[in-house]
Scaffold this motif. Structure first.
Motif, PDB file in Angstrom:
ATOM      1  N   SER A  95       0.675  -1.356   0.008  1.00 20.40           N
ATOM      2  CA  SER A  95      -0.036   0.188  -0.072  1.00 20.40           C
ATOM      3  C   SER A  95       1.223   1.116  -0.128  1.00 20.40           C
ATOM      4  N   SER A  96       0.218   2.487  -0.071  1.00 21.79           N
ATOM      5  CA  SER A  96       0.918   3.638  -0.279  1.00 21.79           C
ATOM      6  C   SER A  96       1.704   3.889   1.114  1.00 21.79           C
ATOM      7  N   GLU A  97       1.188   3.305   2.170  1.00 21.07           N
ATOM      8  CA  GLU A  97       2.011   3.479   3.473  1.00 21.07           C
ATOM      9  C   GLU A  97       3.285   3.117   3.323  1.00 21.07           C
ATOM     10  N   LEU A  98       3.764   2.151   2.320  1.00 14.36           N
ATOM     11  CA  LEU A  98       5.147   1.808   2.310  1.00 14.36           C
ATOM     12  C   LEU A  98       6.048   2.902   2.124  1.00 14.36           C
ATOM     13  N   LEU A  99       5.512   3.780   1.174  1.00  6.17           N
ATOM     14  CA  LEU A  99       6.197   4.970   0.763  1.00  6.17           C
ATOM     15  C   LEU A  99       6.247   6.150   1.838  1.00  6.17           C
ATOM     16  N   ASP A 100       5.643   5.740   2.993  1.00  3.60           N
ATOM     17  CA  ASP A 100       5.900   6.728   3.967  1.00  3.60           C
ATOM     18  C   ASP A 100       6.291   6.121   5.160  1.00  3.60           C
ATOM     19  N   GLY A 101       7.341   5.181   4.903  1.00  2.09           N
ATOM     20  CA  GLY A 101       7.869   4.357   6.286  1.00  2.09           C
ATOM     21  C   GLY A 101       7.515   3.353   6.664  1.00  2.09           C
ATOM     22  N   GLU A 102       6.233   2.801   6.331  1.00  2.00           N
ATOM     23  CA  GLU A 102       5.871   1.426   6.786  1.00  2.00           C
ATOM     24  C   GLU A 102       6.675   0.249   5.966  1.00  2.00           C
ATOM     25  N   THR A 103       6.727  -0.968   6.690  1.00  2.00           N
ATOM     26  CA  THR A 103       7.368  -2.050   6.113  1.00  2.00           C
ATOM     27  C   THR A 103       6.359  -3.244   5.923  1.00  2.00           C
ATOM     28  N   ILE A 104       6.998  -4.298   5.289  1.00  2.00           N
ATOM     29  CA  ILE A 104       6.152  -5.437   5.190  1.00  2.00           C
ATOM     30  C   ILE A 104       6.980  -6.583   5.842  1.00  2.00           C
ATOM     31  N   LYS A 105       6.399  -7.557   6.655  1.00  4.42           N
ATOM     32  CA  LYS A 105       6.962  -8.396   7.405  1.00  4.42           C
ATOM     33  C   LYS A 105       6.685  -9.857   6.922  1.00  4.42           C
ATOM     34  N   LEU A 106       7.712 -10.589   6.333  1.00  7.50           N
ATOM     35  CA  LEU A 106       7.461 -11.719   5.499  1.00  7.50           C
ATOM     36  C   LEU A 106       7.973 -12.837   6.451  1.00  7.50           C
ATOM     37  N   ASP A 107       7.396 -13.950   6.712  1.00  8.71           N
ATOM     38  CA  ASP A 107       7.803 -15.134   7.536  1.00  8.71           C
ATOM     39  C   ASP A 107       9.131 -15.658   6.452  1.00  8.71           C
ATOM     40  N   MET A 108      10.119 -16.073   7.354  1.00  4.72           N
ATOM     41  CA  MET A 108      11.171 -16.640   6.634  1.00  4.72           C
ATOM     42  C   MET A 108      10.790 -18.225   6.148  1.00  4.72           C
ATOM     43  N   THR A 109       9.759 -18.701   6.790  1.00  4.44           N
ATOM     44  CA  THR A 109       9.524 -20.499   6.170  1.00  4.44           C
ATOM     45  C   THR A 109       9.475 -20.796   4.985  1.00  4.44           C
ATOM     46  N   ASP A 110       8.865 -19.583   4.210  1.00  2.81           N
ATOM     47  CA  ASP A 110       8.726 -19.927   2.735  1.00  2.81           C
ATOM     48  C   ASP A 110      10.222 -20.343   1.955  1.00  2.81           C
ATOM     49  N   ASP A 111      10.132 -21.238   1.245  1.00  2.25           N
ATOM     50  CA  ASP A 111      11.164 -21.784   0.515  1.00  2.25           C
ATOM     51  C   ASP A 111      11.774 -20.770  -0.297  1.00  2.25           C
ATOM     52  N   SER A 133      16.590 -10.348  14.567  1.00  4.28           N
ATOM     53  CA  SER A 133      15.727 -10.499  15.997  1.00  4.28           C
ATOM     54  C   SER A 133      14.412 -11.138  15.897  1.00  4.28           C
ATOM     55  N   THR A 134      13.737 -11.019  14.852  1.00  2.51           N
ATOM     56  CA  THR A 134      12.451 -11.593  14.601  1.00  2.51           C
ATOM     57  C   THR A 134      12.275 -12.644  13.743  1.00  2.51           C
ATOM     58  N   ASP A 135      13.318 -13.207  12.785  1.00  5.05           N
ATOM     59  CA  ASP A 135      13.202 -14.133  11.838  1.00  5.05           C
ATOM     60  C   ASP A 135      12.488 -13.817  10.771  1.00  5.05           C
ATOM     61  N   TYR A 136      12.185 -12.364  10.446  1.00  6.47           N
ATOM     62  CA  TYR A 136      11.320 -12.122   9.398  1.00  6.47           C
ATOM     63  C   TYR A 136      12.023 -11.535   8.355  1.00  6.47           C
ATOM     64  N   MET A 137      11.709 -11.385   6.845  1.00  2.00           N
ATOM     65  CA  MET A 137      12.079 -10.692   5.835  1.00  2.00           C
ATOM     66  C   MET A 137      11.567  -9.308   5.911  1.00  2.00           C
ATOM     67  N   ILE A 138      11.970  -8.324   6.104  1.00  6.68           N
ATOM     68  CA  ILE A 138      11.673  -6.872   5.817  1.00  6.68           C
ATOM     69  C   ILE A 138      11.536  -6.278   4.567  1.00  6.68           C
ATOM     70  N   VAL A 139      10.509  -5.598   4.066  1.00  5.66           N
ATOM     71  CA  VAL A 139      10.441  -4.954   2.963  1.00  5.66           C
ATOM     72  C   VAL A 139      10.152  -3.658   2.918  1.00  5.66           C
ATOM     73  N   GLU A 140      10.840  -2.875   2.656  1.00  5.40           N
ATOM     74  CA  GLU A 140      10.756  -1.319   2.824  1.00  5.40           C
ATOM     75  C   GLU A 140      11.182  -0.629   1.602  1.00  5.40           C
ATOM     76  N   ALA A 141      10.629   0.428   1.439  1.00  7.70           N
ATOM     77  CA  ALA A 141      11.024   1.711   0.343  1.00  7.70           C
ATOM     78  C   ALA A 141      12.272   2.066   0.681  1.00  7.70           C
ATOM     79  N   THR A 142      13.221   2.377  -0.196  1.00  6.64           N
ATOM     80  CA  THR A 142      14.568   3.088  -0.100  1.00  6.64           C
ATOM     81  C   THR A 142      14.002   4.428  -0.130  1.00  6.64           C
ATOM     82  N   GLN A 143      15.113   5.237   0.614  1.00  2.33           N
ATOM     83  CA  GLN A 143      14.635   6.680   0.721  1.00  2.33           C
ATOM     84  C   GLN A 143      15.621   7.482  -0.268  1.00  2.33           C
TER      85      GLN A 143
END
Length: 143
Positions: A95-111, A133-143
């Motif tokens: 969503s557009s919130e990604l462009l405002d600093g929000e992130t997406i957290k994805l579970d690392m169990t996916d092959d 620290s959480t074993d998630y992959m984080i996706v964020e917008a580059t600044q």
């Protein structure tokens, strides 16, 4: 970004043809201006368009800049959506919130998470990394 004049006109129920008639500008001149960025508009064209809608030149430019930003953001988000879809991931969190600093957290169990991370990192506007620290992959917008 191309299309801001047409999008503005659509929101007002106008066509490029109608705007051309109202301003005296050739329809091709308007189409050409619409294929450029707001910054590339001539002062004369801005003034003529503003007068038709009873705005100052500054007010119509503000409208055009806002629309241009929306178009740009939509294209940036489409880039990430395409990557997620290609790798079979849910796009609901994009969503557009990604462009405002929000992130997406994805579970690392996916092959295929490494392939997704590589694809995200190959985009122009996003980065992916492991949050150890959480074993998630984080996706964020580059600044």
């Amino acid at each position: 970004m191309a299309g801001f004049i047409k999008k503005y006109l659509d929101s007002r129920g106008w066509t490029i043809y109608q705007l051309g008639n109202a301003t005296g500008l050739a329809h091709q001149t308007i189409r050409s201006a619409d294929s450029k960025t707001v910054d590339q508009l001539s002062a004369k064209n801005v003034r003529l368009i503003a007068e038709v809608f009873h705005f100052t030149a500054g007010e119509i430019l503000d409208e055009f800049y806002e629309i241009e930003e929306e178009i740009t953001n939509d294209e940036i988000l489409k880039e990430l959506t395409t990557v997620f879809e290609k790798h079979g991931h849910n796009t609901d969190e994009i969503s557009s919130e990604l462009l405002d600093g929000e992130t997406i957290k994805l579970d690392m169990t996916d092959d295929n998470i490494t392939k997704l991370a590589d694809a995200v990192n190959a985009t122009e506007h996003f980065t992916a990394y492991l949050d150890s620290s959480t074993d998630y992959m984080i996706v964020e917008a580059t600044q």
